[in-house]
Design an enzyme around this catalytic site. Structure first.
Site, PDB file in Angstrom:
ATOM      1  N   HIS A 156      37.303  40.478  47.103  1.00 16.05           N
ATOM      2  CA  HIS A 156      36.414  39.794  48.047  1.00 16.05           C
ATOM      3  C   HIS A 156      36.969  39.666  49.453  1.00 16.05           C
ATOM      4  O   HIS A 156      36.284  39.148  50.338  1.00 16.05           O
ATOM      5  CB  HIS A 156      36.065  38.394  47.522  1.00 16.05           C
ATOM      6  CG  HIS A 156      37.201  37.409  47.648  1.00 16.05           C
ATOM      7  ND1 HIS A 156      38.239  37.366  46.760  1.00 16.05           N
ATOM      8  CD2 HIS A 156      37.451  36.442  48.571  1.00 16.05           C
ATOM      9  CE1 HIS A 156      39.082  36.399  47.118  1.00 16.05           C
ATOM     10  NE2 HIS A 156      38.632  35.833  48.220  1.00 16.05           N
TER      11      HIS A 156
HETATM   12  C1  UD1 Z   1      36.300  32.037  51.620  1.00 13.08           C
HETATM   13  C2  UD1 Z   1      37.659  31.823  52.254  1.00 13.08           C
HETATM   14  C3  UD1 Z   1      38.704  32.660  51.530  1.00 13.08           C
HETATM   15  C4  UD1 Z   1      38.688  32.403  50.049  1.00 13.08           C
HETATM   16  C5  UD1 Z   1      37.280  32.549  49.493  1.00 13.08           C
HETATM   17  C6  UD1 Z   1      37.272  32.119  48.064  1.00 13.08           C
HETATM   18  C7  UD1 Z   1      37.632  31.385  54.685  1.00 13.08           C
HETATM   19  C8  UD1 Z   1      37.894  31.950  56.018  1.00 13.08           C
HETATM   20  N1  UD1 Z   1      37.660  32.245  53.660  1.00 13.08           N
HETATM   21  O1  UD1 Z   1      35.933  33.384  51.802  1.00 13.08           O
HETATM   22  O2  UD1 Z   1      39.993  32.341  52.025  1.00 13.08           O
HETATM   23  O3  UD1 Z   1      39.538  33.314  49.423  1.00 13.08           O
HETATM   24  O4  UD1 Z   1      36.377  31.723  50.238  1.00 13.08           O
HETATM   25  O5  UD1 Z   1      36.231  32.674  47.347  1.00 13.08           O
HETATM   26  O6  UD1 Z   1      37.405  30.215  54.542  1.00 13.08           O
HETATM   27  N2  UD1 Z   1      28.172  33.519  50.110  1.00 13.08           N
HETATM   28  C9  UD1 Z   1      27.077  33.281  49.322  1.00 13.08           C
HETATM   29  N3  UD1 Z   1      27.052  32.147  48.553  1.00 13.08           N
HETATM   30  C10 UD1 Z   1      28.045  31.239  48.551  1.00 13.08           C
HETATM   31  C11 UD1 Z   1      29.155  31.487  49.361  1.00 13.08           C
HETATM   32  C12 UD1 Z   1      29.211  32.617  50.138  1.00 13.08           C
HETATM   33  O7  UD1 Z   1      26.139  34.083  49.302  1.00 13.08           O
HETATM   34  O8  UD1 Z   1      27.956  30.233  47.820  1.00 13.08           O
HETATM   35  C13 UD1 Z   1      28.231  34.765  50.907  1.00 13.08           C
HETATM   36  C14 UD1 Z   1      27.553  34.650  52.269  1.00 13.08           C
HETATM   37  O9  UD1 Z   1      26.962  35.883  52.556  1.00 13.08           O
HETATM   38  C15 UD1 Z   1      28.739  34.445  53.192  1.00 13.08           C
HETATM   39  C16 UD1 Z   1      29.838  35.249  52.522  1.00 13.08           C
HETATM   40  O10 UD1 Z   1      29.603  35.095  51.135  1.00 13.08           O
HETATM   41  O11 UD1 Z   1      28.487  34.863  54.505  1.00 13.08           O
HETATM   42  C17 UD1 Z   1      31.246  34.796  52.864  1.00 13.08           C
HETATM   43  O12 UD1 Z   1      31.395  33.416  52.562  1.00 13.08           O
HETATM   44  P1  UD1 Z   1      32.503  32.525  53.333  1.00 13.08           P
HETATM   45  O13 UD1 Z   1      32.548  31.186  52.736  1.00 13.08           O
HETATM   46  O14 UD1 Z   1      32.323  32.612  54.809  1.00 13.08           O
HETATM   47  O15 UD1 Z   1      33.858  33.281  53.045  1.00 13.08           O
HETATM   48  P2  UD1 Z   1      34.444  33.859  51.698  1.00 13.08           P
HETATM   49  O16 UD1 Z   1      34.484  35.333  51.816  1.00 13.08           O
HETATM   50  O17 UD1 Z   1      33.740  33.258  50.544  1.00 13.08           O
HETATM   51  N1  UDP Z   2      37.539  32.585  39.597  1.00 10.43           N
HETATM   52  C1  UDP Z   2      36.581  32.175  38.669  1.00 10.43           C
HETATM   53  N2  UDP Z   2      35.499  32.993  38.453  1.00 10.43           N
HETATM   54  C2  UDP Z   2      35.323  34.175  39.098  1.00 10.43           C
HETATM   55  C3  UDP Z   2      36.319  34.575  40.048  1.00 10.43           C
HETATM   56  C4  UDP Z   2      37.401  33.748  40.267  1.00 10.43           C
HETATM   57  O1  UDP Z   2      36.720  31.122  38.061  1.00 10.43           O
HETATM   58  O2  UDP Z   2      34.330  34.852  38.844  1.00 10.43           O
HETATM   59  C5  UDP Z   2      38.677  31.703  39.864  1.00 10.43           C
HETATM   60  C6  UDP Z   2      40.027  32.342  39.667  1.00 10.43           C
HETATM   61  O3  UDP Z   2      40.434  32.247  38.324  1.00 10.43           O
HETATM   62  C7  UDP Z   2      40.891  31.531  40.618  1.00 10.43           C
HETATM   63  C8  UDP Z   2      39.949  31.220  41.749  1.00 10.43           C
HETATM   64  O4  UDP Z   2      38.637  31.365  41.236  1.00 10.43           O
HETATM   65  O5  UDP Z   2      41.290  30.314  40.031  1.00 10.43           O
HETATM   66  C9  UDP Z   2      40.184  32.182  42.854  1.00 10.43           C
HETATM   67  O6  UDP Z   2      39.150  32.121  43.748  1.00 10.43           O
HETATM   68  P1  UDP Z   2      38.900  33.279  44.802  1.00 10.43           P
HETATM   69  O7  UDP Z   2      39.415  34.565  44.285  1.00 10.43           O
HETATM   70  O8  UDP Z   2      37.474  33.165  45.172  1.00 10.43           O
HETATM   71  O9  UDP Z   2      39.736  32.775  46.065  1.00 10.43           O
HETATM   72  P2  UDP Z   2      41.268  32.930  46.503  1.00 10.43           P
HETATM   73  O10 UDP Z   2      42.147  32.427  45.424  1.00 10.43           O
HETATM   74  O11 UDP Z   2      41.478  34.370  46.836  1.00 10.43           O
HETATM   75  O12 UDP Z   2      41.326  32.098  47.745  1.00 10.43           O
END
Ligand code: UD1
Ligand code: UDP
Length: 364
Positions: free
Chosen positions: A205
């Site tokens: 992601h």
């Molecule tokens: C964010 C964090 C990242 C973390 C990740 C965990 C920042 C800068 N990044 O990234 O460090 O690893 O969360 O998963 O804070 N979206 C949906 N539904 C949701 C959430 C997101 O559709 O519930 C989609 C939207 O299109 C959005 C995109 O995901 O624009 C990115 O979401 P965003 O929260 O900005 O960043 P993440 O990539 O999720």
């Molecule tokens: N995770 C989960 N379901 C999923 C993907 C991830 O429960 O489908 C959990 C994973 O085990 C870990 C956390 O979410 O505990 C990691 O989140 P993510 O990869 O979104 O963010 P990051 O750790 O890279 O910030």
């Protein structure tokens, strides 16, 4: 001692769950502020339910937006809550925009900031998270580091003293607490028809892997090649940031099986049964190590080098056709000495004790 938590994303809910649960259990006054940076049920509510967490006291409804807009809206929402609730300390975890907004809002309000998962550095400023974690460490007044490495990294930036603690990681609290339960309760293997070590587990992601569809296409081609070589399927719980063009790429990848994001118990079960984990997730790098699963980290660097030191994980930045096949073979040849560098599963207890000591003299 009145604590406020600011969280907003899936990993923050998981990694703050041990602390919030302890506050509830011990009757400590706390305020939970949820930015709703993540809002889809499978990224948010599912985890509150799984962990039995009470609902947030304040849901800010910020959602998705460009970073500046998102941060601004978060701070607009957090500031009045802090003025109303007057917590003694604001706890933030990790490196997301929600954590940064919580830290900044608290700092501007003159409220001490406790940073959980402090001191991690990838030294890669192209990652939005790297800037967030550096800023947070420099405005915090207590730092909870997973291991001695982060204490050393903070000291290099001039951050040292009695309020820098080595506690282990609260992500590890959750992993150790739920891993056996996951084996007992999850039926994800049956429902997907998976056998033990009969699949590769993929998550992907990070903007560096998903923002450029050409890069993503090459990466998925390399994943498909690895799966063909191993005669295994790939299970890929897809993060909602994957755009339409990336979905197109996945259409003709016969070995890659996409599924909706899964709950935490299902993910821990999937991790424990995987022949190999492929991920760019921070949390999953740690979980793979703790659960003794070999892991290819789909990145050129990591802020979590501890798992590399076991020999059970390897960074792979190349998206060349056979890059993953070669990396997986190297991993198989390496001498793996499994250990858990992320603590004893009770980081939450040490954090609460340290905060109690630090905040008590101020009459809290
Ligand atoms: C964010 C964090 C990242 C973390 C990740 C965990 C920042 C800068 N990044 O990234 O460090 O690893 O969360 O998963 O804070 N979206 C949906 N539904 C949701 C959430 C997101 O559709 O519930 C989609 C939207 O299109 C959005 C995109 O995901 O624009 C990115 O979401 P965003 O929260 O900005 O960043 P993440 O990539 O999720
Ligand atoms: N995770 C989960 N379901 C999923 C993907 C991830 O429960 O489908 C959990 C994973 O085990 C870990 C956390 O979410 O505990 C990691 O989140 P993510 O990869 O979104 O963010 P990051 O750790 O890279 O910030």
């Amino acid at each position: 001692m009145h604590l406020a938590f600011v969280l907003g994303t899936r990993p923050e809910i998981i990694k703050l769950s041990s602390l919030i649960t302890a506050c509830v259990r011990d009757g400590l006054p706390y305020t939970l502020i949820h930015t709703n940076q993540h809002y889809a049920a499978a990224m948010d509510r599912m985890f509150f339910e799984e962990f039995g967490l009470p609902s947030a006291h304040f849901n800010l409804g910020v959602g998705s937006a460009p970073a500046g807009v998102q941060l601004g809206r978060m701070m607009l929402g957090i500031e009045p809550v802090l003025q109303e609730m007057k917590p003694d300390c604001v706890i933030v975890q990790g490196d997301t925009n929600s954590a940064l907004a919580g830290g900044l809002a608290a700092s501007k309000a003159g409220i001490p900031v406790a940073h959980v998962e402090a001191g991690l550095r990838s030294f890669d400023r192209s990652m939005p998270e790297e800037t967030n974690r550096i800023l947070l460490d420099h405005l915090a007044s207590s730092w909870f580091c997973p291991s001695p490495l982060q204490v050393e990294l903070l000291a290099r930036e001039g951050i040292r003293g009695p309020d820098v603690h080595i506690t282990g990681n609260t992500g590890n609290d959750a992993t150790l607490h739920y891993s056996q339960l996951a084996v007992e309760r999850s039926n994800i293997h049956d429902s997907l028809g998976l056998r033990h070590e009969g699949y590769l587990l993929l998550t992907c992601h990070r903007p560096s892997n998903t923002d450029d569809p050409e890069h993503f296409a090459q990466l998925m081609h390399a994943v498909q090649r690895l799966a063909e070589e191993r005669e295994l399927q790939v299970v890929f719980p897809v993060h909602p940031r994957l755009g339409q063009r990336n979905w197109e790429v996945l259409r003709n990848k016969s070995r890659i099986r996409t599924i909706d994001p899964v709950g935490y118990l299902d993910m821990l079960a999937l991790l424990q049964g995987a022949a190999l984990v492929l991920t760019d997730s921070g949390g999953m790098q740690e979980e793979a190590c703790v659960l003794r699963r070999c892991c290819l980290i789909l990145r050129p660097n990591t802020e979590r080098p501890e798992s590399l030191e076991t020999g059970g994980a390897k960074l792979v930045s190349s998206v060349a056709e056979d890059a993953l096949i070669e990396a997986a073979q190297e991993l198989e040849r390496s001498q793996v000495v499994w250990k858990n560098p992320f603590g004893d599963g009770k980081a939450y207890r040490q954090i609460l004790e340290a905060l109690h000591k630090q905040l008590s003299p101020r009459g809290c």
